[in-house]
Scaffold this motif. Structure first.
Motif, PDB file in Angstrom:
ATOM      1  N   CYS A 228     -35.518 -36.165   7.245  1.00  0.00           N
ATOM      2  CA  CYS A 228     -36.326 -35.172   7.962  1.00  0.00           C
ATOM      3  C   CYS A 228     -37.827 -35.408   7.820  1.00  0.00           C
ATOM      4  O   CYS A 228     -38.577 -35.388   8.805  1.00  0.00           O
ATOM      5  CB  CYS A 228     -35.950 -33.763   7.519  1.00  0.00           C
ATOM      6  SG  CYS A 228     -36.229 -33.437   5.761  1.00  0.00           S
ATOM      7  N   SER A 229     -38.290 -35.661   6.607  1.00  0.00           N
ATOM      8  CA  SER A 229     -39.728 -35.789   6.373  1.00  0.00           C
ATOM      9  C   SER A 229     -40.273 -37.083   6.963  1.00  0.00           C
ATOM     10  O   SER A 229     -41.394 -37.113   7.510  1.00  0.00           O
ATOM     11  CB  SER A 229     -40.026 -35.718   4.874  1.00  0.00           C
ATOM     12  OG  SER A 229     -39.284 -36.694   4.165  1.00  0.00           O
ATOM     13  N   ALA A 230     -39.492 -38.172   6.895  1.00  0.00           N
ATOM     14  CA  ALA A 230     -39.942 -39.441   7.469  1.00  0.00           C
ATOM     15  C   ALA A 230     -40.048 -39.336   8.988  1.00  0.00           C
ATOM     16  O   ALA A 230     -40.957 -39.914   9.594  1.00  0.00           O
ATOM     17  CB  ALA A 230     -38.984 -40.563   7.084  1.00  0.00           C
ATOM     18  N   PHE A 231     -39.140 -38.575   9.611  1.00  0.00           N
ATOM     19  CA  PHE A 231     -39.213 -38.407  11.059  1.00  0.00           C
ATOM     20  C   PHE A 231     -40.484 -37.666  11.455  1.00  0.00           C
ATOM     21  O   PHE A 231     -41.168 -38.044  12.407  1.00  0.00           O
ATOM     22  CB  PHE A 231     -37.994 -37.634  11.584  1.00  0.00           C
ATOM     23  CG  PHE A 231     -38.127 -37.250  13.029  1.00  0.00           C
ATOM     24  CD1 PHE A 231     -37.964 -38.188  14.033  1.00  0.00           C
ATOM     25  CD2 PHE A 231     -38.455 -35.942  13.381  1.00  0.00           C
ATOM     26  CE1 PHE A 231     -38.110 -37.838  15.369  1.00  0.00           C
ATOM     27  CE2 PHE A 231     -38.603 -35.586  14.710  1.00  0.00           C
ATOM     28  CZ  PHE A 231     -38.434 -36.534  15.711  1.00  0.00           C
TER      29      PHE A 231
ATOM     30  N   HIS B 231     -35.801 -29.062   3.904  1.00  0.00           N
ATOM     31  CA  HIS B 231     -35.756 -29.633   5.255  1.00  0.00           C
ATOM     32  C   HIS B 231     -37.011 -29.224   6.018  1.00  0.00           C
ATOM     33  O   HIS B 231     -37.549 -28.141   5.816  1.00  0.00           O
ATOM     34  CB  HIS B 231     -34.518 -29.131   5.997  1.00  0.00           C
ATOM     35  CG  HIS B 231     -34.292 -29.810   7.317  1.00  0.00           C
ATOM     36  ND1 HIS B 231     -33.886 -31.119   7.416  1.00  0.00           N
ATOM     37  CD2 HIS B 231     -34.430 -29.358   8.590  1.00  0.00           C
ATOM     38  CE1 HIS B 231     -33.771 -31.438   8.697  1.00  0.00           C
ATOM     39  NE2 HIS B 231     -34.096 -30.389   9.425  1.00  0.00           N
ATOM     40  N   VAL B 232     -37.480 -30.126   6.905  1.00  0.00           N
ATOM     41  CA  VAL B 232     -38.683 -29.860   7.682  1.00  0.00           C
ATOM     42  C   VAL B 232     -38.487 -30.382   9.098  1.00  0.00           C
ATOM     43  O   VAL B 232     -37.762 -31.359   9.329  1.00  0.00           O
ATOM     44  CB  VAL B 232     -39.926 -30.529   7.033  1.00  0.00           C
ATOM     45  CG1 VAL B 232     -39.780 -32.047   7.002  1.00  0.00           C
ATOM     46  CG2 VAL B 232     -41.213 -30.137   7.752  1.00  0.00           C
ATOM     47  N   GLY B 233     -39.100 -29.707  10.069  1.00  0.00           N
ATOM     48  CA  GLY B 233     -39.057 -30.140  11.464  1.00  0.00           C
ATOM     49  C   GLY B 233     -40.345 -29.751  12.166  1.00  0.00           C
ATOM     50  O   GLY B 233     -41.248 -29.161  11.571  1.00  0.00           O
ATOM     51  N   ILE B 234     -40.430 -30.092  13.456  1.00  0.00           N
ATOM     52  CA  ILE B 234     -41.614 -29.788  14.265  1.00  0.00           C
ATOM     53  C   ILE B 234     -41.238 -28.713  15.279  1.00  0.00           C
ATOM     54  O   ILE B 234     -40.316 -28.903  16.087  1.00  0.00           O
ATOM     55  CB  ILE B 234     -42.133 -31.037  14.991  1.00  0.00           C
ATOM     56  CG1 ILE B 234     -42.428 -32.155  13.992  1.00  0.00           C
ATOM     57  CG2 ILE B 234     -43.390 -30.712  15.803  1.00  0.00           C
ATOM     58  CD1 ILE B 234     -42.771 -33.487  14.646  1.00  0.00           C
TER      59      ILE B 234
END
Length: 452
Positions: free
Chosen positions: A361-364, A411-414
């Motif tokens: 998730c973070s690399a994306f 988890h992280v997203g945009i």
């Protein structure tokens, strides 16, 4: 009634009877065949559509097989990562055990030195406590005693200084080793958390893989069954048409046989009427009239039989493909990976991973923002402070959103708007997910970071 009239009536009856006998069943049969053929055309159209669905399913299956292969590759790499992490944990535990032994030895040495120093302090106090080393030297009665006393004092002073120096060095080493142990212990705890996270991600990936296989197999099985059913129906209709045509053929043969019998009867009548020349002439005219009538009926039958229904033109369906998404910003940069990527723990940090759509998730998030010209760290912990915090009520597209999965901010997203975000999820790879309800709504912790 004269023989001539009887002959005319007989011939007319024969021709009219045979004409109706042949025309009416033939027309009805052809009409029935036309209806069945029309129904068969519809069934064949459905079969064609089923074949198209099967082809689409095979394409989808091929695509899913490719995704499954990516997931399996990521799972293998994650398994290797787990093995490495477990080995690192084992090595760390050995280091900790070794450090604990060293700490115990240091503590024992320090304790012994403290006992020596305490004993010397006690001896010093028992001898008066205020006698200085110079007085000990000057109180000697002879030169030899003086030398011995000077040597003894020097040795005592040197020993005391060495003990104190070693004591300070060991205490400093002890503090350093204790700090190292605490750091390694914390590292070990972090690794254990990461290990649990990896195991959780792999379980999700396995479940998704099994689910994808089951869905495609079910769809294909249902469509194959539908196609088989349609083919059976088409075969049944074809058999009906063949049966009707066979019945028509038999009926025509029967009518032809009846016609031949009637023709023989007519010939017998004609033969008996030839006894008089006048009646023979009249009979010839009657036969000509009968023949003309027969031709008229035959022409009528031919006209009816030629009026077969024309097959209906088949309809073709057209499909349109969505236009390619714009990838010129952080939000849309990852659209090309949707449906063509897989989650990989620690992925997205090499050219090979990026080329094959393998991200965590973070690399994306870091990669997506890099496409927009913004450099961000590739860890969820660092991303929490990669910009300014804003309230979730002020969320806008482009903000980073965080979720408590296997750990806080795991988890992280945009955020893309409409209570949705794009990110690399363990079950889907890069995808747009709904954070307004369901799983991600429950996991959303309210942390929102605005990068610019």
């Amino acid at each position: 009634m004269s023989l001539k009239k009887k002959l005319i009536i007989l011939n007319t009856t024969i021709m009219l009877g045979l004409g109706s006998a042949f025309a009416i069943p033939s027309v009805k049969a052809e009409s029935s065949i036309s209806d069945i053929q029309s129904e068969r055309t519809g069934v064949q159209s459905d079969i064609s559509e089923a074949n198209q669905v099967i082809q689409e399913l095979k394409k989808e299956q091929s695509k899913m097989n490719s995704q499954i292969a990516q997931i399996e590759t990521a799972m293998k790499e994650n398994d290797e990562k787990i093995k490495d992490t477990k080995q690192e944990i084992t090595d760390t535990e050995k280091d900790i055990d070794s450090l604990k032994k060293e700490i115990k030895a240091l503590e024992e040495r320090i304790a012994k030195r403290e006992e020596v120093l305490k004993e010397r302090a006690r001896s010093f106090q028992e001898s008066g406590g205020d006698v200085e080393y110079l007085e000990v030297v000057l109180g000697s009665k002879s030169f030899g005693e003086f030398v011995n006393r000077v040597g003894a004092v020097a040795t005592i002073v040197e020993a005391d200084q060495q003990i104190l120096s070693e004591q300070e060095a060991d205490k400093a080493d002890l503090e350093k080793k204790q700090a190292t142990v605490e750091k390694k212990l914390q590292s070990l705890k972090d690794m254990e958390v990461e290990l649990k996270g990896m195991q959780s991600q792999i379980e999700d990936q396995k479940a998704e893989m099994v689910n994808m296989k089951a869905k495609i197999e079910k769809k294909e099985s249902e469509t194959e069954a539908l196609k088989q059913s349609l083919e059976n129906k088409d075969a049944g209709l074809e058999a009906q048409i063949a049966s009707i045509r066979e019945n028509i053929k038999k009926e025509e043969e029967r009518k032809a046989s009846e016609k031949a019998e009637l023709d023989r009867a007519a010939d017998e009548v004609k033969s008996s009427s030839n006894s008089s020349s006048n009646e023979s002439s009249s009979s010839s005219k009657g036969e000509a009239s009968a023949t003309s009538s027969s031709k008229g009926e035959s022409s009528s039958n031919s006209s009816k039989n030629s009026s077969a229904d024309k097959p209906k033109a088949s309809k073709t369906e057209t499909s349109s493909k969505p236009s390619s998404a714009n990838t010129g910003s952080a939000i849309t940069a990852g659209y090309k990976y949707i449906g063509n990527s897989t989650y990989k723990f620690g992925g997205g940090r090499t050219a090979s991973d990026i080329a094959n759509g393998r991200f965590d998730c973070s690399a994306f998030v870091a990669w997506a923002y890099k496409q927009a010209g913004v450099n961000l760290p590739a860890s969820t912990g660092a991303l929490t402070s990669a910009g300014r915090q804003v309230s979730k009520s002020q969320m806008q597209p482009g903000d980073l959103v965080f979720f408590n999965t296997y750990k806080t901010d795991g988890h992280v997203g945009i955020y893309v708007g409409g209570n949705k975000f794009i990110g690399s999820q363990s079950s889907t790879g890069v995808a747009i997910a709904n954070m307004g309800s369901g799983y991600w709504a429950e996991k959303f912790n309210g942390r929102v970071v605005r990068v610019n």
